[in-house]
Design a protein around this motif. Sequence first.
Motif, PDB file in Angstrom:
ATOM      1  N   ARG A  39       0.805  -1.223   0.000  1.00 26.59           N
ATOM      2  CA  ARG A  39       0.000   0.000   0.000  1.00 26.59           C
ATOM      3  C   ARG A  39       0.838   1.274   0.000  1.00 26.59           C
ATOM      4  NH1 ARG A  39      -5.533   0.552   2.924  1.00 26.59           N
ATOM      5  NH2 ARG A  39      -5.550   2.044   1.230  1.00 26.59           N
ATOM      6  N   ARG A  47       0.038  -1.284  -5.203  1.00 19.23           N
ATOM      7  CA  ARG A  47      -0.779  -0.409  -4.359  1.00 19.23           C
ATOM      8  C   ARG A  47      -2.259  -0.676  -4.594  1.00 19.23           C
ATOM      9  NH1 ARG A  47       2.601   3.835  -6.015  1.00 19.23           N
ATOM     10  NH2 ARG A  47       0.895   4.708  -7.250  1.00 19.23           N
ATOM     11  N   THR A  51      -4.835  -2.053  -1.707  1.00 12.68           N
ATOM     12  CA  THR A  51      -6.012  -1.254  -1.368  1.00 12.68           C
ATOM     13  C   THR A  51      -7.292  -2.034  -1.595  1.00 12.68           C
ATOM     14  OG1 THR A  51      -4.831   0.789  -1.946  1.00 12.68           O
ATOM     15  CG2 THR A  51      -7.238   0.891  -1.853  1.00 12.68           C
ATOM     16  N   ARG A 111       0.099   0.396   8.571  1.00  8.03           N
ATOM     17  CA  ARG A 111       0.170   1.559   7.671  1.00  8.03           C
ATOM     18  C   ARG A 111       0.019   2.863   8.450  1.00  8.03           C
ATOM     19  NH1 ARG A 111      -3.134   4.524   3.841  1.00  8.03           N
ATOM     20  NH2 ARG A 111      -5.015   3.625   4.765  1.00  8.03           N
TER      21      ARG A 111
END
Length: 221
Positions: A39, A47, A51, A111
């Motif tokens: 991500r 990415r 996601t 994250r």
Amino acid sequence: MFDFLQGYDLLGAFWVTVQLTLLSAAGSLVWGTLLAAMRVGPVPLMRGFGTAYVNVVRNIPLTVIILFTSLGMNQTLSVNLGAQDFDTINFRLAVLGLIAYTAAFVCEAIRSGINTVPVGQAEAARALGLSFTQVLTLVVLPQAFRSVVGPLANVLIALTKNTTVAAAIGVAEAALLMKKMIENEAQLLLISAVFAFGFVCLTLPTGLILGWVGKKVAVKR
């Protein structure tokens, strides 16, 4: 008062719950870390995958995922994960389902920790000639993990409680034994109290210990 417990392997059922929790926690930490790396990575395809995975899996009920591992993967696609007997197959499939689900929450926790690391540190590391993987593993992730011990503890506690869903595919953990005892014994309140106390004994020390660890290793800024 507790004569109704005789004939039931209460400790064995909770031991299965502990095994589910530990194996799923280890797997989801690895997979969740990889998802978090995707991500924040420089490759658009990765990415996008990270996601999409997180947003989709977090919005699917865990029961659906667990049932899919049994009905879809095992009975339809004949996936047995190297096991032969029914109980072992379902146990491993339950672990796989819990990993797939919990990793999405681990990813978001990590994250958020990555976002707390000052951008200047990553830029300085890149200026020294380090690759993205080196920057992530040597500079960013060590600090990110130290800042998200608390959130990861909450995910672990939720995972411990979520193991009860494995009873839907016949895994002999605490929730399945509780269902069996309620059907056979006329002690609903006492049975519920015993199992509630068992889960408190599993989750309360986890929260207290990891909360203390989080304070000890927190990054001072």
